[in-house]
Design a protein around this motif. Structure first.
Motif, mmCIF file in Angstrom:
data_model
loop_
_atom_site.group_PDB
_atom_site.id
_atom_site.type_symbol
_atom_site.label_atom_id
_atom_site.label_comp_id
_atom_site.label_asym_id
_atom_site.label_seq_id
_atom_site.Cartn_x
_atom_site.Cartn_y
_atom_site.Cartn_z
ATOM 1 N N ASN A 10 -23.696 -17.472 -23.122
ATOM 2 C CA ASN A 10 -22.272 -17.118 -23.147
ATOM 3 C C ASN A 10 -21.500 -17.763 -22.008
ATOM 4 O O ASN A 10 -20.345 -18.141 -22.179
ATOM 5 C CB ASN A 10 -22.099 -15.601 -23.143
ATOM 6 C CG ASN A 10 -22.337 -15.021 -24.509
ATOM 7 O OD1 ASN A 10 -21.824 -15.529 -25.504
ATOM 8 N ND2 ASN A 10 -23.124 -13.976 -24.587
ATOM 9 N N TYR A 11 -22.118 -17.904 -20.853
ATOM 10 C CA TYR A 11 -21.460 -18.575 -19.736
ATOM 11 C C TYR A 11 -21.128 -20.018 -20.124
ATOM 12 O O TYR A 11 -19.987 -20.485 -19.963
ATOM 13 C CB TYR A 11 -22.352 -18.536 -18.495
ATOM 14 C CG TYR A 11 -21.782 -19.288 -17.327
ATOM 15 C CD1 TYR A 11 -20.723 -18.756 -16.590
ATOM 16 C CD2 TYR A 11 -22.280 -20.522 -16.956
ATOM 17 C CE1 TYR A 11 -20.184 -19.452 -15.510
ATOM 18 C CE2 TYR A 11 -21.757 -21.216 -15.888
ATOM 19 C CZ TYR A 11 -20.712 -20.683 -15.167
ATOM 20 O OH TYR A 11 -20.184 -21.363 -14.103
ATOM 21 N N LEU A 12 -22.109 -20.717 -20.667
ATOM 22 C CA LEU A 12 -21.890 -22.117 -21.038
ATOM 23 C C LEU A 12 -20.937 -22.246 -22.228
ATOM 24 O O LEU A 12 -20.120 -23.170 -22.283
ATOM 25 C CB LEU A 12 -23.234 -22.783 -21.370
ATOM 26 C CG LEU A 12 -24.190 -22.917 -20.194
ATOM 27 C CD1 LEU A 12 -25.550 -23.417 -20.673
ATOM 28 C CD2 LEU A 12 -23.626 -23.805 -19.107
ATOM 29 N N ARG A 13 -20.998 -21.312 -23.163
ATOM 30 C CA ARG A 13 -20.143 -21.354 -24.352
ATOM 31 C C ARG A 13 -18.687 -21.031 -24.016
ATOM 32 O O ARG A 13 -17.761 -21.671 -24.517
ATOM 33 C CB ARG A 13 -20.673 -20.344 -25.375
ATOM 34 C CG ARG A 13 -19.868 -20.241 -26.645
ATOM 35 C CD ARG A 13 -20.479 -19.214 -27.585
ATOM 36 N NE ARG A 13 -20.377 -17.855 -27.073
ATOM 37 C CZ ARG A 13 -19.345 -17.037 -27.274
ATOM 38 N NH1 ARG A 13 -18.303 -17.449 -27.956
ATOM 39 N NH2 ARG A 13 -19.351 -15.819 -26.782
ATOM 40 N N LEU A 14 -18.481 -20.057 -23.146
ATOM 41 C CA LEU A 14 -17.114 -19.607 -22.848
ATOM 42 C C LEU A 14 -16.420 -20.402 -21.745
ATOM 43 O O LEU A 14 -15.196 -20.433 -21.683
ATOM 44 C CB LEU A 14 -17.120 -18.125 -22.466
ATOM 45 C CG LEU A 14 -17.451 -17.158 -23.591
ATOM 46 C CD1 LEU A 14 -17.601 -15.752 -23.047
ATOM 47 C CD2 LEU A 14 -16.385 -17.210 -24.663
ATOM 48 N N ARG A 15 -17.179 -21.017 -20.894
ATOM 49 C CA ARG A 15 -16.597 -21.716 -19.741
ATOM 50 C C ARG A 15 -15.457 -22.661 -20.102
ATOM 51 O O ARG A 15 -14.399 -22.623 -19.483
ATOM 52 C CB ARG A 15 -17.701 -22.442 -18.982
ATOM 53 C CG ARG A 15 -17.245 -22.956 -17.661
ATOM 54 C CD ARG A 15 -18.398 -23.441 -16.855
ATOM 55 N NE ARG A 15 -17.900 -23.886 -15.557
ATOM 56 C CZ ARG A 15 -18.546 -24.687 -14.772
ATOM 57 N NH1 ARG A 15 -19.742 -25.110 -15.088
ATOM 58 N NH2 ARG A 15 -18.022 -25.060 -13.630
ATOM 59 N N PRO A 16 -15.615 -23.529 -21.113
ATOM 60 C CA PRO A 16 -14.519 -24.460 -21.416
ATOM 61 C C PRO A 16 -13.402 -23.881 -22.298
ATOM 62 O O PRO A 16 -12.395 -24.549 -22.518
ATOM 63 C CB PRO A 16 -15.225 -25.607 -22.153
ATOM 64 C CG PRO A 16 -16.390 -24.965 -22.813
ATOM 65 C CD PRO A 16 -16.820 -23.864 -21.887
ATOM 66 N N VAL A 27 -16.906 -10.436 -21.365
ATOM 67 C CA VAL A 27 -17.737 -10.738 -22.536
ATOM 68 C C VAL A 27 -19.152 -11.124 -22.125
ATOM 69 O O VAL A 27 -20.127 -10.676 -22.734
ATOM 70 C CB VAL A 27 -17.092 -11.843 -23.410
ATOM 71 C CG1 VAL A 27 -18.061 -12.366 -24.451
ATOM 72 C CG2 VAL A 27 -15.849 -11.308 -24.085
ATOM 73 N N ILE A 28 -19.284 -11.921 -21.112
ATOM 74 C CA ILE A 28 -20.612 -12.333 -20.643
ATOM 75 C C ILE A 28 -21.420 -11.107 -20.217
ATOM 76 O O ILE A 28 -22.583 -10.956 -20.585
ATOM 77 C CB ILE A 28 -20.495 -13.361 -19.500
ATOM 78 C CG1 ILE A 28 -19.948 -14.678 -20.045
ATOM 79 C CG2 ILE A 28 -21.830 -13.553 -18.788
ATOM 80 C CD1 ILE A 28 -19.479 -15.649 -18.983
ATOM 81 N N ASN A 29 -20.806 -10.222 -19.465
ATOM 82 C CA ASN A 29 -21.503 -9.023 -19.000
ATOM 83 C C ASN A 29 -21.771 -8.047 -20.138
ATOM 84 O O ASN A 29 -22.818 -7.407 -20.183
ATOM 85 C CB ASN A 29 -20.708 -8.352 -17.880
ATOM 86 C CG ASN A 29 -20.943 -9.021 -16.558
ATOM 87 O OD1 ASN A 29 -21.816 -8.617 -15.806
ATOM 88 N ND2 ASN A 29 -20.185 -10.064 -16.266
ATOM 89 N N CYS A 30 -20.848 -7.933 -21.075
ATOM 90 C CA CYS A 30 -21.022 -7.059 -22.240
ATOM 91 C C CYS A 30 -22.244 -7.498 -23.042
ATOM 92 O O CYS A 30 -23.129 -6.693 -23.356
ATOM 93 C CB CYS A 30 -19.766 -7.089 -23.105
ATOM 94 S SG CYS A 30 -19.881 -6.149 -24.640
#
Length: 99
Positions: A10-16, A27-30
């Motif tokens: 999720n970190y890599l997917r959401l970062r950009p 979202v990442i923590n959820c």
């Protein structure tokens, strides 16, 4: 293990993505926390490490880091409360997704 994979994915997917920073944090923590106690603990450790690094590198102010940590906490609590829910939908009830 699953929580760690979800966190990194999720970190890599959401970062950009053009979403608000606080939404991404939540979202990442959820998602990681939906994997149970180990996922919750991993998300907490990852979030603490990232915020400490951001402050020490000058990438974040203390106030900004505290706001990020608040979003992280909301995400972990939502992931624990709704282990089978869609974090995207759940988080948007509390944190704005887009600018």
């Amino acid at each position: 293990m699953i929580g760690g994979v979800k966190t990194l994915y999720n970190y890599l997917r959401l970062r950009p993505k053009p979403y608000t920073d606080k939404y991404k944090h939540a979202v990442i923590n959820c998602s990681a926390s939906q994997s149970g106690e180990a996922g919750y603990d991993l998300a907490t450790a990852f979030s603490n490490f990232k915020e400490d690094r951001d402050i020490s590198s000058g990438g974040n102010t203390l106030d900004s880091s505290q706001a990020d940590q608040y979003a992280n906490k909301i995400g972990r609590l939502l992931g624990t409360k709704y282990p089978n829910g869609d974090c995207d939908e759940i988080v948007q009830r509390y944190i704005k997704k887009r600018w």
